[in-house]
Design a protein around this motif. Structure first.
Motif, PDB file in Angstrom:
ATOM      1  N   ASP A   2      15.289  17.160 -25.059  1.00  0.00           N
ATOM      2  CA  ASP A   2      14.089  17.486 -24.295  1.00  0.00           C
ATOM      3  C   ASP A   2      12.941  17.769 -25.241  1.00  0.00           C
ATOM      4  OD1 ASP A   2      15.294  17.192 -21.890  1.00  0.00           O
ATOM      5  OD2 ASP A   2      15.715  19.318 -21.600  1.00  0.00           O
ATOM      6  N   ARG A 322       6.651  10.158 -23.761  1.00  0.00           N
ATOM      7  CA  ARG A 322       7.456  11.261 -23.239  1.00  0.00           C
ATOM      8  C   ARG A 322       7.907  11.072 -21.784  1.00  0.00           C
ATOM      9  NH1 ARG A 322       7.233  15.649 -26.590  1.00  0.00           N
ATOM     10  NH2 ARG A 322       5.828  15.420 -28.355  1.00  0.00           N
ATOM     11  N   TYR A 323       7.826   9.878 -21.281  1.00  0.00           N
ATOM     12  CA  TYR A 323       8.416   9.600 -19.980  1.00  0.00           C
ATOM     13  C   TYR A 323       9.939   9.610 -20.096  1.00  0.00           C
ATOM     14  CZ  TYR A 323       3.885   8.081 -18.126  1.00  0.00           C
ATOM     15  OH  TYR A 323       2.586   8.030 -17.695  1.00  0.00           O
ATOM     16  N   LEU A 324      10.417   9.339 -21.284  1.00  0.00           N
ATOM     17  CA  LEU A 324      11.823   9.450 -21.664  1.00  0.00           C
ATOM     18  C   LEU A 324      11.866  10.296 -22.933  1.00  0.00           C
ATOM     19  CD1 LEU A 324      12.828   5.690 -21.192  1.00  0.00           C
ATOM     20  CD2 LEU A 324      13.448   7.583 -19.674  1.00  0.00           C
ATOM     21  N   PHE A 441      12.414  11.572 -12.292  1.00  0.00           N
ATOM     22  CA  PHE A 441      11.218  11.669 -13.110  1.00  0.00           C
ATOM     23  C   PHE A 441      10.288  12.761 -12.579  1.00  0.00           C
ATOM     24  CE2 PHE A 441       6.772  10.480 -13.857  1.00  0.00           C
ATOM     25  CZ  PHE A 441       6.740  10.494 -15.239  1.00  0.00           C
ATOM     26  N   ARG A 444      12.274  16.358 -12.942  1.00  0.00           N
ATOM     27  CA  ARG A 444      12.890  16.742 -14.200  1.00  0.00           C
ATOM     28  C   ARG A 444      12.098  16.337 -15.440  1.00  0.00           C
ATOM     29  NH1 ARG A 444      16.583  20.448 -14.524  1.00  0.00           N
ATOM     30  NH2 ARG A 444      17.455  19.376 -16.342  1.00  0.00           N
ATOM     31  N   ARG A 445      11.395  15.207 -15.393  1.00  0.00           N
ATOM     32  CA  ARG A 445      10.832  14.667 -16.617  1.00  0.00           C
ATOM     33  C   ARG A 445       9.321  14.811 -16.723  1.00  0.00           C
ATOM     34  NH1 ARG A 445      12.783  14.366 -21.517  1.00  0.00           N
ATOM     35  NH2 ARG A 445      10.996  13.652 -22.690  1.00  0.00           N
TER      36      ARG A 445
END
Length: 465
Positions: A2, A322-324, A441, A444-445
């Motif tokens: 993260d 930072r999408y992943l 997404f 959580r993301r």
């Protein structure tokens, strides 16, 4: 994994190299797609007969011409890795950008798996001709994906130069077969009598159903956008390479339908694994058989090679923003490639290549592509509304707007219905997958995304961005 802080990501902020020209863009687009002439398209003939297969070829060609026109304008202006993903984050917003990036990754990874399956099937077919039936295809599938992943890992210039050479050979093999058959090199004459005796064996509705696999002739031409950050002159290279690519594919698709439909009964053609190679076998010419074996092998390798390039760029771009997890957004310090993204996607491609039937993998790729094309229609309208002509510098302006956008939306809607007719369960499953991914997404993301850093173009920001 993260991204609570950005400190760990800063050392990896190397940039990709701008080393590609228009020929490399052509090789990327056509290289990914040309395998569609060598396999997969013929399932459209099985859906509705010869006439339905031809109509699917041309209607799908119109759909992808609209895609190429729209992509040429937007990508030559938003020249960043990730292609349509980069467009979405600037023009629409984070949730749409995440989904578009996922569409790209899934479409190209599934296409890569389909190519590897075809490599194994081709080798098995040739072994059977030599009296060695039952060849174990799996080692060849694994070897093909691993070799191409290694090539992509080592550098984009070598990767796409390799694609340029083998794509040209694969295209010339189709031309050579067409010319040879036209000048009497085939032991079996061309026969189109089925067009008059039984033009629509399953009725008119099957013309619509055949559009499903007609898309396979051209699926992936939009991948030229993924090279936007690595071309020397985006305003010149992307439009020229993309438009030249779609014209090449229109010619190759029509020749392919003509040769295969004339040499083989449509009932056999509709379920063949390697139709162009089978057409060469029907001619009885050893030289043509060898040439089309090489062409089929080269087309599948070029497509898989381009798919690894494109899927990894989309994954890399999403991670960089930072999408992943940003760990995947690293650039190799020597080869300047998104090496972690390349390596991460290899086992995913292998799982589908080793464990799923070809038509299912093809359908998953087509559905992901269709979702991406549907997004492009709204994206194009928003792009012109937010930044009208003359407000920002464009590398290319496509003509007839908004006609290509309207045509694309209508044809995409028709294609969804075509897929539903034969693969309704897969369509529902894919939609559920993307809905679940969107929820992940959002809840959580999204908190890790720096919204203010997403806009990297030197344009006036739209109100409320």
């Amino acid at each position: 994994m993260d991204d609570i802080t950005s400190a760990a990501a800063e050392p990896d902020r190397l940039r990709l190299l701008r080393v590609l020209g228009p020929s490399h863009v052509w090789a990327l687009g056509v290289g990914i797609v040309l395998v569609g002439e060598y396999m997969g398209w013929n399932f459209s003939v099985g859906k509705g007969g010869m006439i339905a297969g031809l109509m699917a070829c041309w209607v799908a060609g119109l759909l992808y011409t609209c895609v190429a026109m729209i992509d040429s304008e937007v990508t030559s202006t938003v020249a960043a890795a990730g292609g349509q993903y980069a467009q979405a984050k600037h023009i629409v917003g984070p949730l749409m950008a995440f989904n578009v990036g996922l569409f790209l990754v899934m479409a190209y990874t599934m296409l890569e798996a389909a190519n590897a399956i075809t490599v194994g099937f081709l080798l098995d077919t040739v072994a059977g001709m030599q009296g060695q039936a039952g060849l174990n295809q799996q080692p060849f599938i694994v070897l093909a994906i691993m070799f191409l992943a290694w090539l992509n890992y080592r550098g984009v210039l070598a990767t796409l130069t390799f694609n340029l050479v083998i794509t040209a050979v694969a295209f010339l093999a189709i031309v050579a077969l067409f010319v040879s058959v036209q000048f009497g090199a085939s032991a079996v004459p061309l026969d189109f009598s089925a067009i008059t005796t039984d033009p629509l064996p399953y009725g008119w509705v099957r013309i619509v159903a055949s559009l499903h696999f007609g898309l396979w002739y051209y699926l992936g031409i939009e991948g030229t956008c993924q090279a936007a950050e690595e071309v020397r002159s985006p305003a010149r290279s992307l439009p020229y390479g993309t438009m030249a690519g779609i014209m090449t594919l229109l010619v190759a698709a029509t020749m392919t339908w003509y040769i295969c439909s004339g040499l083989m009964p449509w009932e056999y053609l509709g379920q063949a694994g390697t139709p162009l190679f089978d057409a060469a076998r029907v001619t009885g010419s050893t030289g043509l058989m060898i040439l089309l074996f090489v062409g089929t092998a080269f087309a599948t390798l070029a497509s898989a090679n381009g798919c690894i390039n494109d899927a990894s760029r989309a994954w890399f771009s999403m991670s960089r923003d930072r999408y992943l997890p940003s760990w995947f957004g690293a650039v190799h310090p020597v080869y300047r490639t998104p090496y972690r993204a390349i390596v991460f996607l290899v086992p995913i491609a292998l799982i589908f290549a080793l464990g799923a039937p070809l038509d299912q993998v093809v359908t998953f790729s087509i559905l992901s592509g269709l979702l991406g094309y549907t997004f492009m229609t709204f994206n194009m309208v928003m792009f012109r509304n937010k930044w009208p002509l003359g407000k920002i510098k464009r590398g290319y302006v496509h003509p007839f707007h908004p006609l290509p956008t309207i045509v694309l939306l209508i044809l995409c809607s028709t294609a969804y219905f075509a897929v539903f007719l034969g693969y309704g369960t897969q369509l529902s499953a894919m939609m559920c997958f993307y809905i679940i991914a969107s929820l992940w997404f959002h809840f959580r993301r999204y908190k890790f995304v720096r919204r203010g850093d997403q806009f990297t173009m030197p344009w006036p920001k739209p109100q409320g961005y």
